[in-house]
Design a protein around this motif. Structure first.
Motif, PDB file in Angstrom:
ATOM      1  N   ARG A  94      -9.241 -15.904  -1.140  1.00  0.00           N
ATOM      2  CA  ARG A  94      -9.096 -15.153   0.112  1.00  0.00           C
ATOM      3  C   ARG A  94      -8.436 -16.060   1.136  1.00  0.00           C
ATOM      4  O   ARG A  94      -8.938 -17.144   1.450  1.00  0.00           O
ATOM      5  CB  ARG A  94     -10.442 -14.671   0.637  1.00  0.00           C
ATOM      6  CG  ARG A  94     -11.116 -13.624  -0.226  1.00  0.00           C
ATOM      7  CD  ARG A  94     -12.101 -12.799   0.592  1.00  0.00           C
ATOM      8  NE  ARG A  94     -11.409 -11.820   1.415  1.00  0.00           N
ATOM      9  CZ  ARG A  94     -11.892 -11.348   2.567  1.00  0.00           C
ATOM     10  NH1 ARG A  94     -13.035 -11.804   3.052  1.00  0.00           N
ATOM     11  NH2 ARG A  94     -11.220 -10.441   3.253  1.00  0.00           N
ATOM     12  N   ALA A  96      -6.501 -16.136   5.035  1.00  0.00           N
ATOM     13  CA  ALA A  96      -6.227 -15.472   6.312  1.00  0.00           C
ATOM     14  C   ALA A  96      -5.108 -16.214   7.034  1.00  0.00           C
ATOM     15  O   ALA A  96      -5.012 -17.441   6.966  1.00  0.00           O
ATOM     16  CB  ALA A  96      -7.481 -15.452   7.186  1.00  0.00           C
ATOM     17  N   ASP A 132     -13.953 -15.219  11.115  1.00  0.00           N
ATOM     18  CA  ASP A 132     -15.044 -16.148  10.821  1.00  0.00           C
ATOM     19  C   ASP A 132     -14.929 -16.483   9.338  1.00  0.00           C
ATOM     20  O   ASP A 132     -15.298 -15.676   8.477  1.00  0.00           O
ATOM     21  CB  ASP A 132     -16.387 -15.491  11.139  1.00  0.00           C
ATOM     22  CG  ASP A 132     -17.567 -16.456  10.977  1.00  0.00           C
ATOM     23  OD1 ASP A 132     -17.492 -17.350  10.104  1.00  0.00           O
ATOM     24  OD2 ASP A 132     -18.551 -16.312  11.708  1.00  0.00           O
ATOM     25  N   ILE A 133     -14.411 -17.649   9.033  1.00  0.00           N
ATOM     26  CA  ILE A 133     -14.078 -17.993   7.654  1.00  0.00           C
ATOM     27  C   ILE A 133     -15.302 -17.940   6.749  1.00  0.00           C
ATOM     28  O   ILE A 133     -15.255 -17.385   5.649  1.00  0.00           O
ATOM     29  CB  ILE A 133     -13.440 -19.399   7.599  1.00  0.00           C
ATOM     30  CG1 ILE A 133     -12.113 -19.397   8.355  1.00  0.00           C
ATOM     31  CG2 ILE A 133     -13.204 -19.833   6.158  1.00  0.00           C
ATOM     32  CD1 ILE A 133     -11.482 -20.769   8.445  1.00  0.00           C
ATOM     33  N   PHE A 138     -13.768 -16.273   3.446  1.00  0.00           N
ATOM     34  CA  PHE A 138     -12.419 -16.782   3.199  1.00  0.00           C
ATOM     35  C   PHE A 138     -12.489 -18.180   2.586  1.00  0.00           C
ATOM     36  O   PHE A 138     -13.330 -19.001   2.946  1.00  0.00           O
ATOM     37  CB  PHE A 138     -11.612 -16.829   4.492  1.00  0.00           C
ATOM     38  CG  PHE A 138     -11.153 -15.476   4.959  1.00  0.00           C
ATOM     39  CD1 PHE A 138     -10.024 -14.895   4.408  1.00  0.00           C
ATOM     40  CD2 PHE A 138     -11.862 -14.785   5.927  1.00  0.00           C
ATOM     41  CE1 PHE A 138      -9.603 -13.643   4.817  1.00  0.00           C
ATOM     42  CE2 PHE A 138     -11.447 -13.531   6.350  1.00  0.00           C
ATOM     43  CZ  PHE A 138     -10.313 -12.958   5.792  1.00  0.00           C
ATOM     44  N   ASP A 139     -11.559 -18.436   1.664  1.00  0.00           N
ATOM     45  CA  ASP A 139     -11.455 -19.767   1.072  1.00  0.00           C
ATOM     46  C   ASP A 139     -10.651 -20.701   1.965  1.00  0.00           C
ATOM     47  O   ASP A 139     -10.900 -21.915   1.993  1.00  0.00           O
ATOM     48  CB  ASP A 139     -10.778 -19.676  -0.302  1.00  0.00           C
ATOM     49  CG  ASP A 139     -11.611 -18.890  -1.294  1.00  0.00           C
ATOM     50  OD1 ASP A 139     -12.682 -19.402  -1.678  1.00  0.00           O
ATOM     51  OD2 ASP A 139     -11.207 -17.777  -1.660  1.00  0.00           O
ATOM     52  N   LEU A 140      -9.677 -20.163   2.680  1.00  0.00           N
ATOM     53  CA  LEU A 140      -8.898 -20.960   3.633  1.00  0.00           C
ATOM     54  C   LEU A 140      -8.220 -20.035   4.617  1.00  0.00           C
ATOM     55  O   LEU A 140      -8.078 -18.827   4.388  1.00  0.00           O
ATOM     56  CB  LEU A 140      -7.867 -21.846   2.926  1.00  0.00           C
ATOM     57  CG  LEU A 140      -6.736 -21.180   2.151  1.00  0.00           C
ATOM     58  CD1 LEU A 140      -5.536 -22.129   2.062  1.00  0.00           C
ATOM     59  CD2 LEU A 140      -7.176 -20.854   0.723  1.00  0.00           C
ATOM     60  N   ALA A 141      -7.819 -20.613   5.741  1.00  0.00           N
ATOM     61  CA  ALA A 141      -7.144 -19.840   6.779  1.00  0.00           C
ATOM     62  C   ALA A 141      -6.119 -20.725   7.461  1.00  0.00           C
ATOM     63  O   ALA A 141      -6.310 -21.936   7.589  1.00  0.00           O
ATOM     64  CB  ALA A 141      -8.147 -19.307   7.800  1.00  0.00           C
ATOM     65  N   ARG A 143      -4.249 -21.237  11.089  1.00  0.00           N
ATOM     66  CA  ARG A 143      -4.496 -20.869  12.484  1.00  0.00           C
ATOM     67  C   ARG A 143      -3.556 -21.652  13.383  1.00  0.00           C
ATOM     68  O   ARG A 143      -3.382 -22.867  13.213  1.00  0.00           O
ATOM     69  CB  ARG A 143      -5.957 -21.136  12.853  1.00  0.00           C
ATOM     70  CG  ARG A 143      -6.371 -20.568  14.206  1.00  0.00           C
ATOM     71  CD  ARG A 143      -7.884 -20.615  14.354  1.00  0.00           C
ATOM     72  NE  ARG A 143      -8.540 -19.696  13.429  1.00  0.00           N
ATOM     73  CZ  ARG A 143      -9.853 -19.692  13.205  1.00  0.00           C
ATOM     74  NH1 ARG A 143     -10.628 -20.573  13.805  1.00  0.00           N
ATOM     75  NH2 ARG A 143     -10.379 -18.818  12.362  1.00  0.00           N
ATOM     76  N   LEU A 152     -15.975 -26.510  10.572  1.00  0.00           N
ATOM     77  CA  LEU A 152     -14.934 -26.247   9.582  1.00  0.00           C
ATOM     78  C   LEU A 152     -14.126 -27.507   9.318  1.00  0.00           C
ATOM     79  O   LEU A 152     -13.981 -28.374  10.182  1.00  0.00           O
ATOM     80  CB  LEU A 152     -14.006 -25.132  10.073  1.00  0.00           C
ATOM     81  CG  LEU A 152     -14.649 -23.776  10.339  1.00  0.00           C
ATOM     82  CD1 LEU A 152     -13.619 -22.811  10.902  1.00  0.00           C
ATOM     83  CD2 LEU A 152     -15.274 -23.209   9.071  1.00  0.00           C
ATOM     84  N   THR A 269     -10.667 -24.780   6.173  1.00  0.00           N
ATOM     85  CA  THR A 269     -11.481 -24.425   5.017  1.00  0.00           C
ATOM     86  C   THR A 269     -12.953 -24.515   5.410  1.00  0.00           C
ATOM     87  O   THR A 269     -13.304 -25.160   6.403  1.00  0.00           O
ATOM     88  CB  THR A 269     -11.214 -25.370   3.828  1.00  0.00           C
ATOM     89  OG1 THR A 269     -11.430 -26.726   4.243  1.00  0.00           O
ATOM     90  CG2 THR A 269      -9.785 -25.220   3.321  1.00  0.00           C
ATOM     91  N   PRO A 270     -13.838 -23.862   4.662  1.00  0.00           N
ATOM     92  CA  PRO A 270     -15.273 -23.955   4.951  1.00  0.00           C
ATOM     93  C   PRO A 270     -15.768 -25.399   4.896  1.00  0.00           C
ATOM     94  O   PRO A 270     -15.076 -26.285   4.373  1.00  0.00           O
ATOM     95  CB  PRO A 270     -15.907 -23.091   3.855  1.00  0.00           C
ATOM     96  CG  PRO A 270     -14.834 -22.131   3.471  1.00  0.00           C
ATOM     97  CD  PRO A 270     -13.559 -22.913   3.576  1.00  0.00           C
TER      98      PRO A 270
END
Length: 297
Positions: A94, A96, A132-133, A138-141, A143, A152, A269-270
């Motif tokens: 996932r 974003a 909100d990851i 989500f695995d990564l986003a 921004r 994060l 990433t988380p």
């Protein structure tokens, strides 16, 4: 000290994720009574109620809200550890990204990555809203912003140059400012994704800033374009949004001698350092290829 009840924590996280005991039971392939008993076991162990339960509604208690974040991390790390042990090359990711930047720069890279990794599936979510990851899985986003401190893991890929722009008609009517201090008397359109003052550096090194205030604030840079073209004010936006309009002359640079501060493109990433191999591969792929768009904007 006894070991933590990891099964109960994972079950708690599943109920939070799926927002009901029934949905969590279906997702985990167990009976609803098993979910209820496992959550009750954790509540008894913690001596805290985690949910308010009625026939129509399920909501976290005040005690349960902060514990839900811990539960999500426990479940995410356990999943990541198991996937890493299995190799983790196949499966779903996932991702974003901001809408405009994502369409122009990320979507083509996703297609290229999928050609190289046919065993991977990507759920690409393009939105200018700040996701909100962890909570949304989500695995990564990606921004574009100056990031506040958070738990994060963030990697700055590059800076994206912004442009101060307006329609010629607006400047003809309101006058073109000669110094950033004069912007305070102008209609300034705000980009909600990059809050805070606009900062500038002059040709002689002088620094100045102004806080935008005007008739429009939006979390979508593209949504500002009609207002700009209509001559409603001045905005500061990244080049990948305003480039075509500058090239056509529909919009022009304001204060061209003053440099706008670049905004960082970050890969988030988380918190857990444990990631499946497919996610690590996508991170490396994006990081290696998302420098040229930054330099060209």
């Amino acid at each position: 000290m006894p070991l933590p009840d990891l099964e109960a924590w994972a079950t708690f996280a599943a109920v939070v994720e799926h927002r009901s005991f029934s949905a969590a039971a279906e997702a985990l392939g167990v009976g609803k009574s098993t979910i209820s008993k496992t959550v009750a076991r954790l509540e008894a162990r913690l001596d805290q109620a985690l949910f308010h339960r009625t026939s129509r509604r399920l909501a976290l208690t005040e005690a349960g809200k902060p514990l839900a974040e811990h539960a999500r991390r426990i479940l995410a790390e356990a999943r990541a550890a198991e996937e890493a042990a299995r190799g983790g090359d196949a499966g779903r990711i996932r991702l974003a990204a901001p809408l405009g930047f994502g369409v122009a720069n990320v979507a083509p890279l996703v297609a290229a990555f999928l050609r190289e990794h046919p065993q991977v599936e990507i759920d690409l979510v393009l939105s200018d809203a700040r996701v909100d990851i962890v909570a949304e899985g989500f695995d990564l986003a990606l921004r574009i912003a100056d990031l506040p401190d958070s738990s994060l893991r963030a990697r700055r890929l590059c800076g994206i140059q912004t442009h101060l722009i307006a329609a010629p008609a607006y400047l003809a009517a309101a006058g073109a400012p000669a110094h950033p201090a004069e912007l305070a008397s102008h209609a300034l359109l705000g980009y909600a994704n990059v809050p805070g003052p606009w900062r500038f550096r002059g040709p002689d090194g002088e620094e100045a800033s102004v806080r935008p205030a005007g008739p429009l604030v939006t979390n979508s840079g593209e949504a500002m374009i009609p207002a700009l073209l209509a001559g409603l004010g001045i905005a500061r936006l990244p080049g990948f949004i305003v480039g075509p309009h500058l090239a056509s002359g529909a919009l022009v640079e304001v204060l061209p001698a003053w440099r706008n501060a670049a905004v960082g493109l970050h890969l988030l990433t988380p918190p857990s350092p444990l990631r499946p191999a497919r996610v690590e591969a996508l991170i490396a792929f994006l990081a290696a290829r998302l420098r040229d768009p930054c330099e060209s904007t």
